[in-house]
Design a protein around this motif. Structure first.
Motif, PDB file in Angstrom:
ATOM      1  N   LEU A 102       0.939  -1.102   0.043  1.00 51.58           N
ATOM      2  CA  LEU A 102      -0.032  -0.031   0.131  1.00 51.58           C
ATOM      3  C   LEU A 102       0.880   1.232   0.165  1.00 51.58           C
ATOM      4  CD1 LEU A 102      -2.887   1.036   0.035  1.00 51.58           C
ATOM      5  CD2 LEU A 102      -2.842   1.009   2.617  1.00 51.58           C
ATOM      6  N   TRP A 103       2.192   1.255   0.359  1.00 54.37           N
ATOM      7  CA  TRP A 103       3.032   2.373   0.587  1.00 54.37           C
ATOM      8  C   TRP A 103       3.164   2.960  -0.653  1.00 54.37           C
ATOM      9  CZ3 TRP A 103       5.571   4.874   4.454  1.00 54.37           C
ATOM     10  CH2 TRP A 103       6.725   5.707   3.994  1.00 54.37           C
ATOM     11  N   ARG A 104       3.346   2.194  -1.809  1.00 49.58           N
ATOM     12  CA  ARG A 104       3.469   2.672  -3.263  1.00 49.58           C
ATOM     13  C   ARG A 104       2.301   3.456  -3.678  1.00 49.58           C
ATOM     14  NH1 ARG A 104       7.960   3.562  -3.130  1.00 49.58           N
ATOM     15  NH2 ARG A 104       7.097   5.311  -4.117  1.00 49.58           N
ATOM     16  N   VAL A 105       1.122   2.910  -3.461  1.00 44.34           N
ATOM     17  CA  VAL A 105      -0.242   3.650  -3.582  1.00 44.34           C
ATOM     18  C   VAL A 105      -0.200   4.968  -2.839  1.00 44.34           C
ATOM     19  CG1 VAL A 105      -2.589   3.297  -3.945  1.00 44.34           C
ATOM     20  CG2 VAL A 105      -1.248   1.386  -4.051  1.00 44.34           C
ATOM     21  N   VAL A 106      -0.093   5.045  -1.899  1.00 45.01           N
ATOM     22  CA  VAL A 106      -0.084   6.302  -0.921  1.00 45.01           C
ATOM     23  C   VAL A 106       0.927   7.381  -1.414  1.00 45.01           C
ATOM     24  CG1 VAL A 106       0.770   7.305   1.631  1.00 45.01           C
ATOM     25  CG2 VAL A 106      -0.358   5.057   1.352  1.00 45.01           C
ATOM     26  N   GLN A 107       2.239   6.789  -2.066  1.00 52.59           N
ATOM     27  CA  GLN A 107       3.198   7.766  -2.773  1.00 52.59           C
ATOM     28  C   GLN A 107       2.621   8.342  -3.826  1.00 52.59           C
ATOM     29  OE1 GLN A 107       5.819   8.831  -0.953  1.00 52.59           O
ATOM     30  NE2 GLN A 107       5.274   7.473   0.398  1.00 52.59           N
ATOM     31  N   GLU A 108       2.067   7.488  -4.868  1.00 48.02           N
ATOM     32  CA  GLU A 108       1.821   7.535  -6.332  1.00 48.02           C
ATOM     33  C   GLU A 108       0.412   7.914  -6.659  1.00 48.02           C
ATOM     34  OE1 GLU A 108       3.467   4.203  -8.230  1.00 48.02           O
ATOM     35  OE2 GLU A 108       5.390   4.518  -7.302  1.00 48.02           O
ATOM     36  N   GLN A 109      -0.565   7.503  -5.864  1.00 48.75           N
ATOM     37  CA  GLN A 109      -2.052   7.789  -6.099  1.00 48.75           C
ATOM     38  C   GLN A 109      -2.773   7.609  -4.707  1.00 48.75           C
ATOM     39  OE1 GLN A 109      -3.877   4.809  -8.689  1.00 48.75           O
ATOM     40  NE2 GLN A 109      -5.591   6.208  -9.107  1.00 48.75           N
ATOM     41  N   PRO A 110      -2.465   8.734  -3.835  1.00 47.35           N
ATOM     42  CA  PRO A 110      -3.337   8.724  -2.574  1.00 47.35           C
ATOM     43  C   PRO A 110      -4.702   8.870  -2.792  1.00 47.35           C
ATOM     44  CG  PRO A 110      -2.009  10.657  -3.127  1.00 47.35           C
ATOM     45  CD  PRO A 110      -1.444   9.678  -4.235  1.00 47.35           C
ATOM     46  N   ALA A 168      -3.259  21.479  -0.908  1.00 49.33           N
ATOM     47  CA  ALA A 168      -3.526  20.973  -2.207  1.00 49.33           C
ATOM     48  C   ALA A 168      -4.839  21.369  -2.808  1.00 49.33           C
ATOM     49  CB  ALA A 168      -3.656  19.509  -2.188  1.00 49.33           C
ATOM     50  N   ASP A 169      -6.106  21.456  -1.927  1.00 52.17           N
ATOM     51  CA  ASP A 169      -7.244  22.071  -2.324  1.00 52.17           C
ATOM     52  C   ASP A 169      -7.034  23.196  -3.062  1.00 52.17           C
ATOM     53  OD1 ASP A 169     -10.236  21.805  -2.518  1.00 52.17           O
ATOM     54  OD2 ASP A 169     -10.021  23.516  -1.113  1.00 52.17           O
ATOM     55  N   ALA A 170      -6.610  24.066  -1.881  1.00 51.46           N
ATOM     56  CA  ALA A 170      -6.519  25.581  -2.233  1.00 51.46           C
ATOM     57  C   ALA A 170      -5.662  25.886  -3.320  1.00 51.46           C
ATOM     58  CB  ALA A 170      -5.954  26.358  -0.718  1.00 51.46           C
ATOM     59  N   LEU A 171      -4.572  25.337  -3.631  1.00 55.16           N
ATOM     60  CA  LEU A 171      -3.788  25.384  -4.803  1.00 55.16           C
ATOM     61  C   LEU A 171      -4.553  24.736  -6.155  1.00 55.16           C
ATOM     62  CD1 LEU A 171      -0.326  24.369  -3.232  1.00 55.16           C
ATOM     63  CD2 LEU A 171      -0.900  26.537  -4.046  1.00 55.16           C
ATOM     64  N   GLY A 172      -5.626  24.134  -6.075  1.00 54.51           N
ATOM     65  CA  GLY A 172      -6.161  23.547  -7.340  1.00 54.51           C
ATOM     66  C   GLY A 172      -5.497  22.544  -7.606  1.00 54.51           C
ATOM     67  N   THR A 173      -4.634  21.486  -6.716  1.00 53.75           N
ATOM     68  CA  THR A 173      -3.839  20.316  -6.828  1.00 53.75           C
ATOM     69  C   THR A 173      -4.586  19.249  -6.677  1.00 53.75           C
ATOM     70  OG1 THR A 173      -1.547  21.895  -6.484  1.00 53.75           O
ATOM     71  CG2 THR A 173      -1.955  19.511  -6.431  1.00 53.75           C
ATOM     72  N   GLN A 179       1.735  14.901  -2.220  1.00 54.08           N
ATOM     73  CA  GLN A 179       2.920  14.456  -1.565  1.00 54.08           C
ATOM     74  C   GLN A 179       3.949  15.356  -2.143  1.00 54.08           C
ATOM     75  OE1 GLN A 179       2.394  12.503   0.811  1.00 54.08           O
ATOM     76  NE2 GLN A 179       1.874  10.623   0.573  1.00 54.08           N
ATOM     77  N   ARG A 180       3.630  16.245  -3.121  1.00 49.23           N
ATOM     78  CA  ARG A 180       4.550  17.160  -3.558  1.00 49.23           C
ATOM     79  C   ARG A 180       5.043  18.411  -2.302  1.00 49.23           C
ATOM     80  NH1 ARG A 180       4.318  17.798  -9.897  1.00 49.23           N
ATOM     81  NH2 ARG A 180       4.063  15.698 -10.626  1.00 49.23           N
ATOM     82  N   ILE A 181       3.969  18.462  -1.567  1.00 46.86           N
ATOM     83  CA  ILE A 181       3.924  19.557  -0.563  1.00 46.86           C
ATOM     84  C   ILE A 181       4.767  19.183   0.766  1.00 46.86           C
ATOM     85  CG2 ILE A 181       2.422  21.117   0.836  1.00 46.86           C
ATOM     86  CD1 ILE A 181       0.389  20.639  -1.277  1.00 46.86           C
ATOM     87  N   SER A 182       5.526  19.718   1.221  1.00 45.69           N
ATOM     88  CA  SER A 182       6.265  19.568   2.490  1.00 45.69           C
ATOM     89  C   SER A 182       5.552  20.418   3.749  1.00 45.69           C
ATOM     90  CB  SER A 182       7.664  19.776   2.699  1.00 45.69           C
ATOM     91  OG  SER A 182       8.300  18.720   1.924  1.00 45.69           O
ATOM     92  N   VAL A 183       5.519  19.833   4.768  1.00 41.80           N
ATOM     93  CA  VAL A 183       4.548  20.570   6.023  1.00 41.80           C
ATOM     94  C   VAL A 183       5.390  19.861   7.209  1.00 41.80           C
ATOM     95  CG1 VAL A 183       2.887  20.948   7.609  1.00 41.80           C
ATOM     96  CG2 VAL A 183       2.432  20.882   5.060  1.00 41.80           C
ATOM     97  N   SER A 184       6.435  20.509   7.802  1.00 41.79           N
ATOM     98  CA  SER A 184       7.245  20.133   8.782  1.00 41.79           C
ATOM     99  C   SER A 184       6.571  20.582  10.231  1.00 41.79           C
ATOM    100  CB  SER A 184       8.613  20.942   8.941  1.00 41.79           C
ATOM    101  OG  SER A 184       9.433  20.638   7.475  1.00 41.79           O
ATOM    102  N   PRO A 185       7.009  19.859  11.246  1.00 39.95           N
ATOM    103  CA  PRO A 185       6.265  20.299  12.611  1.00 39.95           C
ATOM    104  C   PRO A 185       6.715  21.678  12.982  1.00 39.95           C
ATOM    105  CG  PRO A 185       7.742  18.076  12.757  1.00 39.95           C
ATOM    106  CD  PRO A 185       8.024  18.862  11.294  1.00 39.95           C
TER     107      PRO A 185
END
Length: 241
Positions: A102-110, A168-173, A179-185
């Motif tokens: 399932l990991w690959r699906v999380v990465q490529e088609q969440p 992602a929703d706000a960006l229209g993505t 997964q292209r977005i990074s959000v750190s602690p």
């Protein structure tokens, strides 16, 4: 229009040890996370925040308490800002999960991912997580604007995957690209919703540290994103003066 600041909770021991905490009870901030949350509170001290809404999970509640401090800011909890419900993935190490098909699906088609059922933890799809989080943020944003006007600023304290999905929703993505977005602690992101479109005014802003600009060894070697968000394992923060 009102502006929402999306704050990810500070670092936890689960983050630093590479465990997907999910809805596990008793996961609070570690020493670094407490320093991070206090630093965010100092950064936001002069900002006229009119409302704080937080995930019900302990790490977000502790972050909210540190950020609000002694200020008189209405603070409420909304379950729809809670972490993604990872079901049987909850509490397992990232290293172990990376071997799951399932990991690959999380990465490529969440958008196609529904986390496996568990007798101990609820599960949901990533699309369901995004839908309920976006719905909650937009609803609260409209309430804040109706009560406080178009220049109002409010704070939503949540989790890495949740914030990435809202951005992602706000960006229209499409969710498949989130997964292209990074959000750190303890990072801040910001959205200003308007009648025409959302404006994303911040993403993953952590002025207290630039350590995340140098990828850790495993990040440099792999293009995979970490479920739950970046771990913050090697991050350093400056203690507020």
């Amino acid at each position: 229009m009102a502006t929402v600041l999306l704050l990810r909770h500070g670092r936890t021991a689960a983050n630093s040890s590479g465990v997907l905490a999910g809805w596990t009870e008793g996961v609070g901030l570690d020493d670094t996370g407490r320093v991070q949350a206090a630093a965010v509170g100092e950064r936001l001290r002069d900002l006229p925040i009119v409302r704080v809404v937080t995930s019900p999970l302990q790490r977000c509640q502790e972050t909210a308490a540190a950020v609000v401090g002694d200020r008189s800011v209405p603070t409420t909890t909304d379950v729809d800002l809670g972490e993604c419900r990872y079901g049987a993935w909850t509490g397992r190490s990232i290293g172990e999960l990376a071997k799951d098909p399932l990991w690959r699906v999380v990465q490529e088609q969440p958008s196609a991912v529904t986390f496996p059922e568990s007798p101990d933890f609820a599960h949901e799809s990533m699309a369901q997580m995004q839908a309920r989080a976006v719905r909650a943020v937009r609803r609260i944003d409209a309430e804040v604007e109706a009560e406080h006007g178009t220049r109002a600023v409010w704070l939503a304290i949540s989790h890495g995957d949740v914030i990435k999905a809202v951005l992602a929703d706000a960006l229209g993505t499409h969710l498949d690209l989130f997964q292209r977005i990074s959000v750190s602690p303890a990072s801040l992101s910001g959205i200003r919703y308007t009648t025409s479109r959302p404006f994303v005014v911040r993403i993953n802003d952590n002025s207290a540290s630039v350590a995340d600009l140098v990828p850790r060894e495993e990040q440099a070697a792999s293009g995979d994103a970490t479920p739950g968000g970046e771990t913050g394992a090697d991050e350093r923060v400056d203690t507020p003066a």
